[in-house]
Design an enzyme around this catalytic site. Structure first.
Site, PDB file in Angstrom:
ATOM      1  N   LYS A 159     -55.625 -43.950 -19.044  1.00  0.00           N
ATOM      2  CA  LYS A 159     -54.689 -43.253 -19.933  1.00  0.00           C
ATOM      3  C   LYS A 159     -55.454 -42.206 -20.753  1.00  0.00           C
ATOM      4  CE  LYS A 159     -51.575 -43.942 -23.778  1.00  0.00           C
ATOM      5  NZ  LYS A 159     -51.562 -44.589 -25.060  1.00  0.00           N
ATOM      6  N   LYS A 180     -35.150 -22.875   5.158  1.00  0.00           N
ATOM      7  CA  LYS A 180     -35.656 -24.198   5.526  1.00  0.00           C
ATOM      8  C   LYS A 180     -35.111 -24.667   6.879  1.00  0.00           C
ATOM      9  CE  LYS A 180     -36.275 -25.385   0.664  1.00  0.00           C
ATOM     10  NZ  LYS A 180     -36.652 -26.445  -0.259  1.00  0.00           N
ATOM     11  N   ASN A 196     -37.834 -36.031 -12.590  1.00  0.00           N
ATOM     12  CA  ASN A 196     -36.578 -35.344 -12.917  1.00  0.00           C
ATOM     13  C   ASN A 196     -35.456 -36.373 -13.047  1.00  0.00           C
ATOM     14  OD1 ASN A 196     -35.314 -35.760 -10.209  1.00  0.00           O
ATOM     15  ND2 ASN A 196     -37.083 -34.541  -9.590  1.00  0.00           N
ATOM     16  N   ASP A 207     -41.367 -30.132  -7.399  1.00  0.00           N
ATOM     17  CA  ASP A 207     -41.998 -28.965  -6.775  1.00  0.00           C
ATOM     18  C   ASP A 207     -43.476 -28.854  -7.149  1.00  0.00           C
ATOM     19  OD1 ASP A 207     -39.803 -27.937  -5.354  1.00  0.00           O
ATOM     20  OD2 ASP A 207     -38.926 -27.212  -7.221  1.00  0.00           O
TER      21      ASP A 207
HETATM   22  N1  CTP Z   1     -37.038 -30.032  -0.976  1.00  0.00           N
HETATM   23  C1  CTP Z   1     -38.118 -30.449  -0.222  1.00  0.00           C
HETATM   24  N2  CTP Z   1     -39.377 -30.343  -0.720  1.00  0.00           N
HETATM   25  C2  CTP Z   1     -39.599 -29.781  -1.926  1.00  0.00           C
HETATM   26  C3  CTP Z   1     -38.497 -29.340  -2.697  1.00  0.00           C
HETATM   27  C4  CTP Z   1     -37.235 -29.483  -2.190  1.00  0.00           C
HETATM   28  O1  CTP Z   1     -37.919 -30.943   0.892  1.00  0.00           O
HETATM   29  N3  CTP Z   1     -40.836 -29.687  -2.391  1.00  0.00           N
HETATM   30  C5  CTP Z   1     -35.691 -30.153  -0.397  1.00  0.00           C
HETATM   31  C6  CTP Z   1     -34.697 -30.914  -1.278  1.00  0.00           C
HETATM   32  O2  CTP Z   1     -34.667 -32.296  -0.936  1.00  0.00           O
HETATM   33  C7  CTP Z   1     -33.378 -30.229  -0.949  1.00  0.00           C
HETATM   34  C8  CTP Z   1     -33.775 -28.814  -0.605  1.00  0.00           C
HETATM   35  O3  CTP Z   1     -35.166 -28.854  -0.280  1.00  0.00           O
HETATM   36  O4  CTP Z   1     -32.743 -30.795   0.166  1.00  0.00           O
HETATM   37  C9  CTP Z   1     -33.586 -27.808  -1.718  1.00  0.00           C
HETATM   38  O5  CTP Z   1     -34.137 -28.327  -2.909  1.00  0.00           O
HETATM   39  P1  CTP Z   1     -34.004 -27.552  -4.299  1.00  0.00           P
HETATM   40  O6  CTP Z   1     -34.698 -28.344  -5.365  1.00  0.00           O
HETATM   41  O7  CTP Z   1     -32.586 -27.143  -4.514  1.00  0.00           O
HETATM   42  O8  CTP Z   1     -34.764 -26.205  -4.013  1.00  0.00           O
HETATM   43  P2  CTP Z   1     -36.255 -25.757  -3.969  1.00  0.00           P
HETATM   44  O9  CTP Z   1     -36.592 -25.448  -2.556  1.00  0.00           O
HETATM   45  O10 CTP Z   1     -37.139 -26.706  -4.691  1.00  0.00           O
HETATM   46  O11 CTP Z   1     -36.154 -24.350  -4.734  1.00  0.00           O
HETATM   47  P3  CTP Z   1     -35.974 -24.016  -6.292  1.00  0.00           P
HETATM   48  O12 CTP Z   1     -36.488 -25.196  -7.063  1.00  0.00           O
HETATM   49  O13 CTP Z   1     -36.755 -22.788  -6.458  1.00  0.00           O
HETATM   50  O14 CTP Z   1     -34.486 -23.808  -6.488  1.00  0.00           O
END
Ligand code: CTP
Length: 406
Positions: free
Chosen positions: A287, A339, A208, A277
């Protein structure tokens, strides 16, 4: 609670005024906020727009018609850690030495309650003039700190004492005057930063746009406030901070493993990483050829790191981020609870002028115990200090220890 350190920078109409944006950039980088007040003549050498861009603050100019608050000279000079006039012209020295207050800068300086540093800069013959030297002596006699000019060749071609000292020197003088805030001394803090990369094959990956700047700014700010900082970061193209334990990872699972090994020994975790995620279900060692894999990549979910660690929170403080494009506050609050965080920094990543891959950010701090606090658009280092102000407050209050699961 530590208040963010803020100084007033008064700029008068000497040619060295063109160096002040760089001075502001350095101070901001050191976590010192800068309120600029400039004279009308200073605007001939540097523009208010430039100064506003680098300081992130409204610049106060001599133009009364543009003044939002008629009491700026009083309201904007309260609670400052120090004030610096650089460059200070002979005209300014003369007026200040005699209590003249015929513009916004002079009225502001007369209202100051903090230490005042003045860096005269002018032609060497003007500097040597007894009237100028008398004025300097008067000011010194009143406790003003004079930063002596350097000797050297001037823009006009003359040589002698009159050059503004280096920007680095001025920044150090101010940094020392403002003094370090050590409210996180002895605290063991883990910060995560940057994206994670989930490999598809030997050369391709899913990731990302996170640059890691927000997490790195928090790590640096925590270090400068006396904390023992470990930074666990994904692939970054920005410089890594010094005097911090830096641990480099690539995949979300590696970040999870590093955190699982260290979380038990920390007082606080700041989870600023943009963790992927999802990851490809199958990773190819070599590759992939165009015709080999077809057009779909099957994905599986990565661990939610914060959600897992939140279950073992005990009396540790957890600060997370919410990257949202819609329903910012509502979604952020839901994440805070799910969380088990103490504070979440709600971040609108749909805007182009803040957030991902940008030097600035604008966040709302949502905690369990207070009304949401909307912070203005600020350089990331200044925001980092505002976030740590809240962290230091919670760490020193008995409520942090009691929050536990919930
Ligand atoms: N985070 C995490 N592990 C993941 C995804 C996110 O620890 N697999 C943490 C991020 O570092 C951040 C918080 O959770 O501090 C929220 O991350 P965000 O990307 O806003 O949310 P998600 O939980 O991934 O939810 P969504 O993508 O559905 O908004």
């Amino acid at each position: 609670m530590a208040t963010p350190q803020k100084i007033l920078l008064g700029i008068t109409g000497g040619i060295a005024a063109y160096k002040t944006p760089e001075l502001i950039r350095l101070l901001v980088k050191k976590g010192i906020a800068v309120q600029v007040v400039m004279t009308r003549t200073a605007e001939q050498f540097v523009t208010p727009v430039t100064l506003r861009s680098v300081s992130g603050e409204r610049v106060l100019t001599a133009d009364w018609n543009n003044q939002e608050d008629p009491f700026d000279h009083l309201n904007r000079t309260r609670g400052l850690a120090a004030a610096l006039i650089a460059p200070a012209t002979a005209n300014f020295l003369g007026k200040l030495a005699h209590g003249v207050a015929d513009d916004l800068l002079l009225t502001s300086v007369l209202a100051l309650e903090c230490p005042l540093f003045v860096a005269p800069s002018m032609n060497p013959r003007m500097y040597a003039n007894p009237a100028v030297q008398d004025n300097i002596r008067i000011l010194e006699g009143r406790g003003v700190h004079i930063i002596r000019p350097d000797e050297g060749e001037m823009a006009c071609g003359d040589s002698g004492a009159g050059r503004l000292p280096s920007i680095g020197h001025l920044a150090t003088v101010i940094e020392e005057a403002v003094g370090p805030t050590a409210d996180l001394k002895g605290k063991r803090i883990i910060v995560t930063a940057g994206p994670t990369e989930e490999p598809i094959d030997a050369v391709r990956f899913i990731s990302n746009r996170s640059s890691g700047r927000m997490g790195v700014a928090i790590a640096e700010a925590a270090r400068d406030r006396g904390a023992d900082v470990t930074l666990i970061h994904g692939p970054l193209s920005i410089p890594l901070p010094e005097n911090i334990t830096n641990i480099s990872v690539r995949r979300a699972q590696e970040m999870m493993d590093e955190l699982a090994a260290r979380f038990g020994g920390c007082d606080m975790l700041v989870m600023a990483a943009a963790v992927s995620d999802f990851r490809p279900s199958v990773v190819y060692d070599s590759k992939m050829k165009k015709n080999e894999a077809g057009l779909s990549i099957s994905l599986e979910q990565n661990p939610d790191i914060l959600e897992r660690l939140g279950k073992h929170k005990e009396n540790r403080l957890i600060i997370g981020f919410a990257a949202e494009t819609d329903n910012l506050l509502q979604n952020a609050r839901e994440k805070l609870l799910r969380k088990n965080m103490d504070v979440i920094c709600a971040n609108d990543v749909g805007r182009g002028d803040i957030g991902f891959d940008n030097d600035y950010n604008e966040i709302t701090l949502i905690s369990r115990t207070r009304e949401p606090l909307s912070l203005p658009r600020l350089p990331k280092r200044q925001l980092a200090d505002r976030i740590l102000d809240e962290a230091a407050r919670l760490l020193s209050s008995p409520r942090a220890a009691a929050s536990g699961q919930g």
